[in-house]
Scaffold this motif. Structure first.
Motif, PDB file in Angstrom:
ATOM      1  N   HIS A 129      10.393 -71.216  79.932  1.00 30.67           N
ATOM      2  CA  HIS A 129      11.455 -71.149  78.881  1.00 30.67           C
ATOM      3  C   HIS A 129      10.969 -71.431  77.533  1.00 30.67           C
ATOM      4  O   HIS A 129      10.067 -72.202  77.353  1.00 30.67           O
ATOM      5  CB  HIS A 129      12.732 -71.971  79.084  1.00 30.67           C
ATOM      6  N   LEU A 153      16.539 -64.388  77.319  1.00 31.57           N
ATOM      7  CA  LEU A 153      16.676 -65.587  76.240  1.00 31.57           C
ATOM      8  C   LEU A 153      15.296 -65.324  75.284  1.00 31.57           C
ATOM      9  O   LEU A 153      15.392 -65.604  74.018  1.00 31.57           O
ATOM     10  CB  LEU A 153      16.320 -66.980  76.772  1.00 31.57           C
ATOM     11  N   ALA A 207      17.712 -75.802  75.193  1.00 33.52           N
ATOM     12  CA  ALA A 207      17.556 -75.317  76.502  1.00 33.52           C
ATOM     13  C   ALA A 207      18.637 -75.553  77.338  1.00 33.52           C
ATOM     14  O   ALA A 207      18.913 -74.679  78.334  1.00 33.52           O
ATOM     15  CB  ALA A 207      16.356 -75.828  77.068  1.00 33.52           C
ATOM     16  N   ASP A 262      18.571 -66.512  80.334  1.00 32.43           N
ATOM     17  CA  ASP A 262      17.337 -67.244  80.807  1.00 32.43           C
ATOM     18  C   ASP A 262      16.383 -65.970  80.762  1.00 32.43           C
ATOM     19  O   ASP A 262      17.028 -64.857  80.771  1.00 32.43           O
ATOM     20  CB  ASP A 262      17.362 -68.101  81.960  1.00 32.43           C
TER      21      ASP A 262
END
Length: 498
Positions: free
Chosen positions: A493, A356, A345, A352
């Motif tokens: 995330h 991502l 990460a 992001d």
């Protein structure tokens, strides 16, 4: 020595999930054997069908459950506990006698084929034990024994299992298995069992790490370094780290995922896929030999059909293995609570948000899906060629192709659930994936009953029911995949451990 201690040895050497699963399989095989006996009670060969079904359960129990008693005996010897070691050996003899004696009395005595049933049950017990006591590379050879046995029966005029003359051959095979079991058990008990990894070690020794005694799926027991050390030097992959970095996010993520996803040179791909390619390359000529042996009158054409059947078989199971490899590796990465995911990460250049997530999905799914597409193309060509020779209808062709698409779809669903942190409870996974595996195997074997000059009369109805079951399964998998996708979108995330 108390009898209760002897009886409890298998229950203490394996974890709860394994022993209940094994017990369920044994009971299911016993019930199926009883059902076959009742349904075919007016046939002269009912005992053979019942005995073979029972032997499947007995062989499984001794290969993956009762064999773990050896691990308990090894620990008892290292801890200098001779009483526990004697209890283990007494337990092995007791359960072996029960699993051999009961079918002999229930199946063999009423049918007047007690010696044949006794021999088959003993072969199942000793064969299942030998499967896990021998080195791992022997398991690849064992998979070809049924096909080779069928071919040898026709080429060398061997008697069938219902023929009393088969007792001589069976007794010889039993003597070999008993000697192998005794010698390997003694060798593993008194030898150095610290080296549990590698293809030269016994499979039963790896149960300690791969979940038989602890976590049922084994993902917490074996890290990537240990998996790499399992392979000899000539099978170690050669990584290709060119074109990695912030300018190639997807390729960099493949390096981070490691294992099967690691970019490799051509030689590296061949080295890494050797354990899969070698059995696949052997399966095709074995199937051709088996078909030619069954139909020697027209051996060249039948061998060609066998070659195609072996190719279809290898493609289907290759797709299933590929789906399992991708699923297990991703789940393994996201289940382990260490520093790997937080470091991912923090890597610069990954972006992001939506970018991502899309990059991670491309890294996790592109290569496996392209490989599945290639396998689907091979399967389609082989199925169309078989349809030309064997006059298959469209429904049969569709059922042959559905397992390949199901393997790819299941892989996508599992990856989405893992990345989204929406893994189903274990008992629900069993309710979903056990029927899926049943459909997978039925879609391979049922179309075979519609082939030939004398097809099974119920093949058309069974194939229609299978198609309806696949439609229901597709809706279930779509719901599970949608659930995983929503979980992935809801995460801040994707590099969060589960």
């Amino acid at each position: 020595m108390p009898l209760i201690d002897i009886l409890m040895v298998p229950w203490r050497s394996a974890n709860r999930a394994l022993r209940w699963l094994s017990l369920a399989i044994v009971i299911a095989c016993a019930l199926c054997a009883a059902a076959i006996g009742l349904h075919m009670r007016f046939s002269d060969r009912w005992w053979l069908g019942s005995c073979l079904i029972y032997c499947v359960g007995a062989g499984y129990a001794w290969a993956f459950w009762l064999s773990t008693s050896l691990l308990l005996a090894i620990d008892a010897r290292k801890l200098r506990l001779p009483g526990m070691q004697r209890a283990v050996h007494a337990s092995v003899l007791l359960y072996g006698s029960l699993m051999i004696g009961l079918p002999t009395l229930v199946i063999g005595a009423p049918s007047a084929h007690a010696w044949q049933v006794l021999l088959l049950a003993t072969l199942a017990v000793t064969g299942g034990l030998a499967f896990v006591l021998l080195p791992r590379w022997c398991a690849m050879v064992v998979g070809f024994l049924p096909a080779l046995g069928t071919s040898a029966r026709y080429f060398f005029q061997l008697p069938s299992l219902s023929d009393p003359r088969w007792l001589d051959w069976g007794a010889l095979a039993l003597a070999v298995l008993v000697i192998v079991d005794v010698l390997r058990w003694r060798q593993l008990l008194h030898g150095d069992t610290d080296n549990e990894l590698g293809f030269g070690s016994a499979m039963v020794l790896q149960f300690r790490r791969q979940g038989t005694l602890n976590n049922w799926n084994g993902l917490q027991q074996l890290d990537s370094g240990q998996m790499i050390r399992q392979r000899p030097d000539w099978m170690q992959p050669r990584a290709d780290l060119r074109r990695t970095g912030p300018q190639s996010t997807v390729r960099s993520l493949r390096v981070a995922l490691g294992g099967w996803y690691m970019p490799k040179t051509m030689a590296g791909h061949l080295r890494a896929s050797a354990p899969v390619l070698l059995p696949v390359l052997l399966m095709v000529p074995v199937m051709a030999l088996m078909f030619a042996g069954n139909h020697r009158a027209d051996a060249p054409n039948i061998a060609l059909i066998g070659f195609g059947a072996g190719l279809v078989w290898c493609v289907l199971f290759g797709g299933l293995m590929l789906a399992a490899m991708a699923t297990v590796l991703i789940r393994q990465r996201w289940q382990r609570t260490n520093a790997e995911l937080p470091l991912l990460a923090l890597l610069p250049g990954l972006g992001d948000g939506q970018y991502l997530r899309h990059s991670l999905l491309r890294a996790a799914l592109t290569i496996p899906l392209l490989t599945q597409l290639l396998l689907s193309a091979i399967l389609l060509i082989a199925a169309l060629a078989a349809a030309r020779f064997m006059h298959l209808d469209r429904l049969t062709l569709l059922l042959i192709a559905l397992p390949q698409f199901a393997a790819a779809g299941t892989m996508v669903v599992q990856v989405l659930c893992t990345l989204g942190g929406r893994k189903l409870p274990t008992w629900i996974e069993w309710l979903v994936y056990v029927p899926l595996f049943v459909l997978f195997f039925l879609s391979i074997f049922v179309p075979a009953t519609a082939m030939g000059k004398h097809p099974w009369q119920g093949a058309d109805l069974t194939q229609s029911l299978l198609l309806a079951a696949w439609a229901v399964m597709a809706m279930v998998l779509a719901w599970i995949g949608r659930r995983g996708w929503q979980g992935l979108l809801a995460r801040p995330h994707p590099f969060m451990s589960n």
